[in-house]
Scaffold this motif. Structure first.
Motif, mmCIF file in Angstrom:
data_model
loop_
_atom_site.group_PDB
_atom_site.id
_atom_site.type_symbol
_atom_site.label_atom_id
_atom_site.label_comp_id
_atom_site.label_asym_id
_atom_site.label_seq_id
_atom_site.Cartn_x
_atom_site.Cartn_y
_atom_site.Cartn_z
ATOM 1 N N ALA A 61 1.365 5.926 -0.414
ATOM 2 C CA ALA A 61 0.365 5.415 -1.355
ATOM 3 C C ALA A 61 0.204 3.915 -1.187
ATOM 4 O O ALA A 61 1.178 3.175 -1.276
ATOM 5 C CB ALA A 61 0.798 5.726 -2.794
ATOM 6 N N SER A 63 -2.976 0.639 0.241
ATOM 7 C CA SER A 63 -4.223 0.346 0.959
ATOM 8 C C SER A 63 -3.934 0.135 2.441
ATOM 9 O O SER A 63 -2.781 0.213 2.880
ATOM 10 C CB SER A 63 -4.857 -0.916 0.371
ATOM 11 N N PRO A 198 -10.054 6.028 -1.092
ATOM 12 C CA PRO A 198 -9.022 5.019 -0.858
ATOM 13 C C PRO A 198 -7.753 5.288 -1.648
ATOM 14 O O PRO A 198 -7.807 5.829 -2.753
ATOM 15 C CB PRO A 198 -9.683 3.718 -1.308
ATOM 16 N N PRO A 249 1.158 10.510 -3.717
ATOM 17 C CA PRO A 249 -0.133 10.619 -4.404
ATOM 18 C C PRO A 249 -0.732 11.991 -4.118
ATOM 19 O O PRO A 249 -1.537 12.161 -3.197
ATOM 20 C CB PRO A 249 -0.950 9.486 -3.788
ATOM 21 N N HIS B 30 -16.203 -0.047 -3.885
ATOM 22 C CA HIS B 30 -15.263 -0.804 -4.713
ATOM 23 C C HIS B 30 -15.905 -2.077 -5.261
ATOM 24 O O HIS B 30 -15.301 -2.758 -6.074
ATOM 25 C CB HIS B 30 -13.997 -1.130 -3.922
ATOM 26 N N ALA B 61 -2.619 0.159 -5.645
ATOM 27 C CA ALA B 61 -2.334 1.457 -5.040
ATOM 28 C C ALA B 61 -0.878 1.504 -4.594
ATOM 29 O O ALA B 61 -0.431 0.649 -3.833
ATOM 30 C CB ALA B 61 -3.243 1.701 -3.828
ATOM 31 N N GLY B 199 -0.363 7.623 -7.708
ATOM 32 C CA GLY B 199 -0.999 6.758 -6.723
ATOM 33 C C GLY B 199 -1.267 5.341 -7.208
ATOM 34 O O GLY B 199 -1.754 4.512 -6.452
ATOM 35 N N GLY B 246 -7.563 -5.896 -0.916
ATOM 36 C CA GLY B 246 -7.408 -4.588 -0.268
ATOM 37 C C GLY B 246 -8.330 -3.645 -1.030
ATOM 38 O O GLY B 246 -8.583 -3.861 -2.215
ATOM 39 N N THR B 247 -8.829 -2.611 -0.386
ATOM 40 C CA THR B 247 -9.737 -1.690 -1.075
ATOM 41 C C THR B 247 -8.991 -0.973 -2.201
ATOM 42 O O THR B 247 -8.000 -0.292 -1.949
ATOM 43 C CB THR B 247 -10.322 -0.666 -0.092
ATOM 44 N N PRO B 248 -9.435 -1.119 -3.436
ATOM 45 C CA PRO B 248 -8.729 -0.442 -4.533
ATOM 46 C C PRO B 248 -8.948 1.071 -4.471
ATOM 47 O O PRO B 248 -9.953 1.535 -3.943
ATOM 48 C CB PRO B 248 -9.361 -1.043 -5.790
ATOM 49 N N PRO B 249 -7.991 1.837 -4.993
ATOM 50 C CA PRO B 249 -8.096 3.297 -4.987
ATOM 51 C C PRO B 249 -9.109 3.739 -6.044
ATOM 52 O O PRO B 249 -8.746 4.067 -7.171
ATOM 53 C CB PRO B 249 -6.682 3.753 -5.313
ATOM 54 N N VAL B 250 -10.364 3.736 -5.647
ATOM 55 C CA VAL B 250 -11.508 3.840 -6.553
ATOM 56 C C VAL B 250 -11.392 5.030 -7.522
ATOM 57 O O VAL B 250 -11.485 4.864 -8.742
ATOM 58 C CB VAL B 250 -12.812 3.925 -5.729
ATOM 59 N N ASN B 251 -11.178 6.232 -6.987
ATOM 60 C CA ASN B 251 -11.152 7.410 -7.864
ATOM 61 C C ASN B 251 -10.020 7.335 -8.878
ATOM 62 O O ASN B 251 -10.189 7.688 -10.046
ATOM 63 C CB ASN B 251 -11.017 8.705 -7.046
#
Lengths: 390, 390
Positions: A61, A63, A198, A249, B30, B61, B199, B246-251
């Motif tokens: 888990a 990025s 992501p 995750p 994001h 994340a 996650g 960093g790309t956040p864990p969107v969902n």
């Protein structure tokens, strides 16, 4: 009227309904037999997608930056020398990460934004120092510059460096043959061409990387990234045994396994070919519209992503027009020229229809922004490529 | 016949349909305006759930262990002294993490498994050394022992230590008042009483923790965990501005915001009271069935979780029977006694019906395992508590 916009940014990308459905399943226990099977399968499939039959996969888990951190923290010991082949923002980041764990970093930088360091300069650098490790950004998401991973990896190997490939914007889109090309570690994040929302850092380490890890004299500097914690877990799930270090995750891993299955159903060769063809179609449209790409030459253009300068008289307000025309594209990322260009991701489940939709929306946006061109020029150029017999 | 089993483990727990629906939404960018609003809201709500109006929230994340890593990496500099109040497996883990970043760790261990270190022993330790930081595991998921966080935090503060609470199995279930109790940093993971699939690492740092971070003389040892990278991002999202590290864990963040909204709709006081009542009902059933809990006294029993020794003649095969009766519970985790006990999580959206279902399945499992008791004894004891006027 459909409300949802097409998401054509360099991640998160579009996902299949099956992947989204897996995300929205009621969460199972992380040691439930069906989840253990799914996690085990995902690890096996990762090896196939990375084309690295002897690799050790890690699914954790985090990025994509965590994946870079995992590579650096486990392979670098204080005082180790590392060479960064820098093609943009993410080369700078890898250098910063390597230094964090005590590496002495040398960078071979591209002579200009949009360029890549020449192979002979990289070779000269490798010759002059004994580097434990070398990093390559396969596709720099900030510039859409593609590095010659095959050539660079061969040179790196010749001089005894561990070859680490940041494949965040590349793996499962750009052609990469981890084992055949001599790549010791490749990494990516779930939301790129792997086509999963992501939240997952994905790493496949080859035998030489694992050996370097096992021979460490000093503890890994980062606890969460430490393979000593995760290796037994990955091995257990692959052996279909329950195990625990940190709670995985669960939903993302269900989704990952679905997506990897879909990727392998298409087949890696077909997938590489599709990405090449659709990228060529999109770039033909860009050229026909009189727009200039960031990469300085065609051999340096990514196939997963296109970075395009705004034409004279147009700025980022055009992105809003393109969005209103139904497609979301991304602004610039490279700090030095951030306001001068935009980026279009075309990786993963991208289709010919997506390419035409995107070109169409860009044309509509440009027209609204006052840019002079013959409407349909881009579409026709893309269509010409799409209609070639394959 | 409904196929799905009730998930009564200490995380992942049961989630609401609204949370699951957010997980299964088509992923947004994001930096999409609606996602920025959702992330900003989630950060504000986190402050309310942790009861820490002046806190700085971090949503990153990773797993709960990453949250522990974030606390240690950002607050510890090499040579700092840290005191770990150890009530089980996760105290050991915190000690290992703190040492990784150069802390000199002293542990005050519980005199026995199921016990907690007495307050005066902790005070004596604090008196004898000048500790920069002290950690408390609110509920040790391995033993179901609850620490006296309020009392310990007060003592820690008195001696000038930063008080760090590992609230992984506690936050939003156990009563915790971060600011009022003088807790400088509290952390948890999404899949526990926060009720979001695994996650996300969640951290709320108070002003003294942020000040200690700002005064560091040495770089943070862990790149991915480094607040220098994340603080500007959290501040940007809360100011409803796009930003990128960093790309956040969107969902997961959409799901988090939904769940935090549901938690605040219930209200923290009502939520604490519900957890206390349901825990009391479940533990009354355990006692009525003649089963022994791991915690040595009632004041050390968690309200989010119950750890129960198998009675004589029964072993972990009973967990399979309980599962066949419709409820998934967890095995032991503490290495020293792993095979001798099992664990039942009752946190988050848990209801009176879940408690009865679980007691019912445990009774059926025990009966099948040959344990002698009057069927319904546990149910009646739980029901007696549930029928008390509240």
């Amino acid at each position: 009227m459909k409300d949802r916009k097409l998401l054509m940014i360099p991640g998160p990308v579009e996902f299949t309904p099956e992947v989204i459905r897996a995300m929205g399943m009621f969460t199972t226990s992380h040691v439930a037999p069906d989840f253990i099977e799914v996690f085990g399968q995902a690890l096996e499939r990762l090896r196939e997608v990375f084309l690295c039959p002897q690799g050790q996969p890690f699914v954790i888990a985090g990025s994509g930056t965590l994946a870079m951190d995992i590579a650096a923290a486990n392979l670098i010991e204080p005082g180790d020398k590392a060479l960064v082949v820098n093609t943009g923002y993410f080369g700078d980041r890898f250098a910063a990460i390597l230094e964090r764990y005590g590496a002495e970093v040398t960078q071979v930088k591209a002579p200009a934004i949009g360029d890549a360091p020449p192979l002979d300069e990289v070779e000269a650098a490798l010759q002059s120092g004994s580097y434990k490790l070398m990093t390559i950004t396969h596709v720099d998401t900030s510039t859409a510059v593609k590095a010659d991973v095959k050539g660079l990896a061969a040179v790196g190997r010749r001089y005894g460096a561990l070859v680490v490939v940041d494949g965040v914007c590349a793996v499962a889109g750009e052609e990469m043959r981890q084992e055949e090309w001599g790549i010791d570690l490749a990494l990516t994040a779930s939301q790129k061409a792997i086509c999963v929302p992501p939240g997952l850092a994905l790493v496949v380490a080859g035998p030489r990387a694992m050996e370097a890890f096992r021979k460490r004299q000093t503890p890994v500097g980062n606890y969460y990234a430490d393979w000593n914690n995760w290796l037994p877990i990955m091995e257990a799930y692959e052996a279909r045994q329950p195990s625990y270090f940190g709670t995985p995750p669960v939903n993302l891993i269900w989704a990952l396994n679905v997506s990897l299955g879909q990727i392998l159903d298409e087949g890696m060769e077909a997938r590489f070919a599709r990405h090449r063809r659709l990228s060529r179609a999109f770039k033909a449209a860009v050229a026909a519209l009189g727009l200039k790409q960031l990469p300085l030459s065609a051999d340096k253009e990514a196939t997963t992503l296109t970075a395009i300068y705004y034409p004279a008289g147009v700025d980022r307000t055009v992105l809003g027009y393109i969005k209103e025309a139904g497609v979301i594209v991304a602004g610039g990322l490279h700090p030095a020229i951030k306001a001068q260009y935009f980026r279009v991701g075309h990786m993963g489940v991208v289709s010919a229809a997506d390419i035409l939709t995107t070109v169409g929306a860009i044309e509509q946006g440009l027209a609204r922004a006052g840019y002079q061109f013959e409407p349909g020029t881009g579409l026709a150029a893309a269509q010409a490529v799409l209609c070639e017999s394959s």
